[in-house]
Scaffold this motif. Structure first.
Motif, PDB file in Angstrom:
ATOM      1  N   ARG A 333     102.225 122.419  10.131  1.00 12.74           N
ATOM      2  CA  ARG A 333     101.258 123.259  10.484  1.00 12.74           C
ATOM      3  C   ARG A 333     101.430 123.786  11.922  1.00 12.74           C
ATOM      4  O   ARG A 333     101.947 123.012  12.680  1.00 12.74           O
ATOM      5  CB  ARG A 333      99.784 122.480  10.646  1.00 12.74           C
ATOM      6  N   ASN A 334     100.984 124.913  12.500  1.00 12.32           N
ATOM      7  CA  ASN A 334     101.140 125.277  14.064  1.00 12.32           C
ATOM      8  C   ASN A 334     100.039 124.778  14.621  1.00 12.32           C
ATOM      9  O   ASN A 334      99.096 124.101  14.287  1.00 12.32           O
ATOM     10  CB  ASN A 334     101.510 126.804  14.113  1.00 12.32           C
ATOM     11  N   THR A 336      97.697 126.292  15.657  1.00 18.82           N
ATOM     12  CA  THR A 336      96.141 126.786  15.098  1.00 18.82           C
ATOM     13  C   THR A 336      95.802 126.287  13.809  1.00 18.82           C
ATOM     14  O   THR A 336      94.903 126.595  13.180  1.00 18.82           O
ATOM     15  CB  THR A 336      96.084 128.367  15.033  1.00 18.82           C
ATOM     16  N   ASP A 337      96.611 125.115  13.217  1.00 17.59           N
ATOM     17  CA  ASP A 337      96.609 124.444  12.135  1.00 17.59           C
ATOM     18  C   ASP A 337      96.715 125.322  10.851  1.00 17.59           C
ATOM     19  O   ASP A 337      96.003 125.186   9.843  1.00 17.59           O
ATOM     20  CB  ASP A 337      94.928 123.849  12.052  1.00 17.59           C
ATOM     21  N   VAL A 338      97.436 126.388  10.983  1.00 14.78           N
ATOM     22  CA  VAL A 338      97.672 126.970   9.803  1.00 14.78           C
ATOM     23  C   VAL A 338      99.147 126.514   8.955  1.00 14.78           C
ATOM     24  O   VAL A 338     100.046 126.194   9.859  1.00 14.78           O
ATOM     25  CB  VAL A 338      98.030 128.437  10.239  1.00 14.78           C
ATOM     26  N   ARG A 339      98.986 126.227   7.654  1.00 21.48           N
ATOM     27  CA  ARG A 339     100.145 125.761   7.145  1.00 21.48           C
ATOM     28  C   ARG A 339     101.392 126.694   6.915  1.00 21.48           C
ATOM     29  O   ARG A 339     101.090 128.149   7.063  1.00 21.48           O
ATOM     30  CB  ARG A 339      99.798 125.269   5.614  1.00 21.48           C
ATOM     31  N   TYR A 340     102.581 126.239   6.974  1.00 21.36           N
ATOM     32  CA  TYR A 340     103.822 126.786   7.104  1.00 21.36           C
ATOM     33  C   TYR A 340     103.973 127.613   5.590  1.00 21.36           C
ATOM     34  O   TYR A 340     104.398 128.819   5.547  1.00 21.36           O
ATOM     35  CB  TYR A 340     104.963 126.071   7.259  1.00 21.36           C
ATOM     36  N   THR A 341     103.710 126.910   4.539  1.00 18.41           N
ATOM     37  CA  THR A 341     103.705 127.278   3.207  1.00 18.41           C
ATOM     38  C   THR A 341     105.465 127.356   2.616  1.00 18.41           C
ATOM     39  O   THR A 341     106.150 127.810   3.304  1.00 18.41           O
ATOM     40  CB  THR A 341     103.203 128.533   2.858  1.00 18.41           C
ATOM     41  N   TYR A 371     108.114 127.106  14.205  1.00 14.60           N
ATOM     42  CA  TYR A 371     106.751 127.504  13.659  1.00 14.60           C
ATOM     43  C   TYR A 371     105.565 126.385  14.320  1.00 14.60           C
ATOM     44  O   TYR A 371     104.682 126.645  14.754  1.00 14.60           O
ATOM     45  CB  TYR A 371     106.626 127.405  12.170  1.00 14.60           C
TER      46      TYR A 371
END
Length: 394
Positions: A333-334, A336-341, A371
């Motif tokens: 996660r970056n 902003t707590d968004v997953r890499y996927t 990331y």
């Protein structure tokens, strides 16, 4: 017993102090040492390292209290606290003393009740500092132990860029980046025969030291069993390892595993999936990155004894690669707590299809770390990549 150095040129001070604190002296709570000026106090300090508090007058012959404070600061005795004594209203000298490192002050004529309160407050501060130092030393010791544990764990995992230099039919490379000092991800490989290569990856259900210990047990069981029975069926070996670990698991930990055997002559890979992530296949002919369409996977190892694992197969053509990874890759996660996927990995890997496993792994990990950026790494990340060159490779 707390040792206190009392520095004062007044001849009655020793008698007054010993009389006021006679009970504490008798009970061996306090011990007082006396000096008549700053130079005498420095000599007493050199002779008595057990001194924790200094009660010092400011106005004294030979070396006054402010000069003594400056000399004391140069000694850098971190666990020593100084209480200055000065005439009431002498704020200039008191302010100077505090700026030179005095912890507190009392005024003359001395109120011995106030002196006792000030001593107790100072002792409390010394205790807080001592506890802080103790905790700090413990943390430093733990950090050293974790650093050693990290080195041991890393030494357990193969890291050679070309571990089988005499085999031109394939190449492989693995790496591990733990989220903490040590982690629970693992990978390994070994030649079972001239035509069969075992390689596997795993992910323990915890992080840190407990996961690292469980990781070591898992890897050791795999290496020991496959080395002892190199011709045994892959599924039977997984069932056997699972039974051993499931019989005695008071921590209720488990490990996901993806174990493979490459037929070096044909490029066919037999695999057993124990609840692990879907591998990625880099197809040289099409330039595409495939997600392996697994059949219904098995349970992670160490959950249920006698679980009926089964094997499946897929085929690599010359120039194809397969990447095994742990969920720390797609769950990164970056800030902003968004997953890499996994789709992000596929996009990176399309540019690496013709590269060797070491470059594939390092470039992919570099992209993931970029990331993540300044965010904390969420989970351990392990990568194990095998490239199949075919039997005609030379």
């Amino acid at each position: 017993m707390i040792t206190i150095l009392c520095v004062d040129d007044e001849p009655d001070m020793e008698m007054l102090v010993t009389q006021q604190f006679r009970k504490q002296i008798r009970n061996k709570e306090y011990e007082f040492i006396f000096a008549c000026h700053g130079q005498d106090a420095l000599e007493k300090l050199a002779a008595h390292s057990e001194i924790k508090i200094v009660l010092s007058d400011i106005n004294m012959p030979e070396m006054d209290g402010l000069t003594f404070l400056s000399k004391l600061k140069e000694l850098n005795i971190t666990d020593l606290k100084t209480i200055m004594v000065s005439a009431y209203g002498d704020m200039d000298n008191i302010r100077t003393a505090m700026n030179r490192g005095a912890f507190d002050f009392i005024t003359k004529p001395i109120n011995f009740d106030d002196m006792e309160i000030t001593i107790k407050k100072t002792l409390s501060e010394i205790e807080v500092y001592a506890n802080f130092q103790h905790d700090r030393d413990k943390l430093i010791a733990i950090e050293k132990d974790l650093a050693i544990a990290y080195e041991i764990q890393q030494s357990m995992l193969p890291k050679k860029e070309n571990p089988f230099p005499d085999r031109h039919e394939f190449s492989l490379h693995g790496l591990l980046q733990p989220a903490k000092s040590v982690g629970g991800d693992l990978y390994d490989y070994m030649l079972l025969s001239d035509d069969r290569l075992l390689f596997f990856i795993g992910d323990v259900s915890d992080k840190g030291v407990p996961a690292a210990l469980f990781m070591a047990i898992t890897r050791t069981l795999f290496k020991t069993h496959f080395a002892s029975y190199p011709n045994a069926d892959l599924t039977e070996q997984i069932v056997h390892i699972n039974n051993i670990m499931a019989r005695d698991n008071p921590s209720y930990m488990f490990v996901t595993v993806f174990a493979c055997i490459l037929n070096i002559q044909t490029g066919v890979i037999e695999y057993v999936d124990c609840g692990h992530e879907q591998p990625l296949i880099l197809r040289k002919a099409t330039g595409e990155v495939e997600v392996l369409k697994k059949k219904d996977g098995g349970l992670p190892i160490c959950l249920v004894e006698d679980f009926p694992y089964f094997s499946s197969t897929f085929k690599l053509n010359p120039g194809d690669s397969v990447i095994l990874y742990t969920d720390g890759l797609e769950d990164a996660r970056n800030i902003t707590d968004v997953r890499y996927t996994i789709d992000s990995s596929k996009n990176v890997l399309k540019c690496l299809i013709n590269d060797e496993p070491s470059k594939i792994n390092t470039d992919l990990l570099m992209h993931v770390n970029s990331y993540i950026g300044t965010a904390n790494q969420f989970d351990d990340i392990a990568l194990l990549t095998l490239k199949y060159h075919g039997t005609s490779a030379s």
